[in-house]
Design a protein around this motif. Structure first.
Motif, PDB file in Angstrom:
ATOM      1  N   GLU A   7       0.832  -1.210   0.000  1.00  0.00           N
ATOM      2  CA  GLU A   7       0.000   0.000   0.000  1.00  0.00           C
ATOM      3  C   GLU A   7       0.860   1.251   0.000  1.00  0.00           C
ATOM      4  O   GLU A   7       0.545   2.229  -0.687  1.00  0.00           O
ATOM      5  N   ARG A  10       2.312   1.550  -3.517  1.00  0.00           N
ATOM      6  CA  ARG A  10       1.236   1.996  -4.412  1.00  0.00           C
ATOM      7  C   ARG A  10       0.987   3.490  -4.255  1.00  0.00           C
ATOM      8  O   ARG A  10       0.903   4.226  -5.241  1.00  0.00           O
ATOM      9  N   THR A  22      -5.064   1.297  -7.643  1.00  0.00           N
ATOM     10  CA  THR A  22      -4.629   0.013  -7.103  1.00  0.00           C
ATOM     11  C   THR A  22      -4.631  -1.102  -8.144  1.00  0.00           C
ATOM     12  O   THR A  22      -3.637  -1.841  -8.230  1.00  0.00           O
ATOM     13  N   CYS A  26      -1.284  -3.312  -9.061  1.00  0.00           N
ATOM     14  CA  CYS A  26      -1.217  -4.765  -8.889  1.00  0.00           C
ATOM     15  C   CYS A  26      -0.846  -5.467 -10.193  1.00  0.00           C
ATOM     16  O   CYS A  26      -0.013  -6.380 -10.196  1.00  0.00           O
TER      17      CYS A  26
END
Length: 108
Positions: A7, A10, A22, A26
């Motif tokens: 997180e 990101r 997100t 990913c």
């Protein structure tokens, strides 16, 4: 290793404009499905070493390309990518040490 690391990475990549959200992080930076972080959170597990290695390699690749660009903005972004790569590499190293230090592996 914690989902918080992913997180954080990101969020850093979103703040510098390298990704928009997100799912993109990913898929493009971890080589996983768009719901990877959500799945990890729901299962209470951390990221795989493979996902971290993919991210680390990509961060290193683009840090090098940005450094070759030479302008100030590119150099700052390269430094940011290098810091994120270091976080990935540290998480991988911590995982590796936990594996080889496990008592059942020490007797082999």
């Amino acid at each position: 290793m914690s989902v918080k690391l992913l997180e954080h990475m990101r969020d850093e990549l979103i703040s510098c404009g390298a990704v928009q959200n997100t799912p993109e992080f990913c898929e493009a930076w971890l080589g996983r499905s768009e719901g990877y972080i959500r799945t990890l959170r729901n299962h209470g597990t951390g990221p795989s070493v493979e996902a971290l290695a993919i991210c680390s390699h990509k961060l290193g690749h683009y840090a090098g390309r940005l450094r070759d660009g030479g302008n100030g903005q590119h150099l700052r972004l390269a430094e940011q990518f290098d810091r994120l790569k270091t976080l990935c590499d540290q998480a991988i190293a911590e995982h590796a040490e936990r594996v080889w230090r496990a008592p059942d592996r020490m007797t082999a």
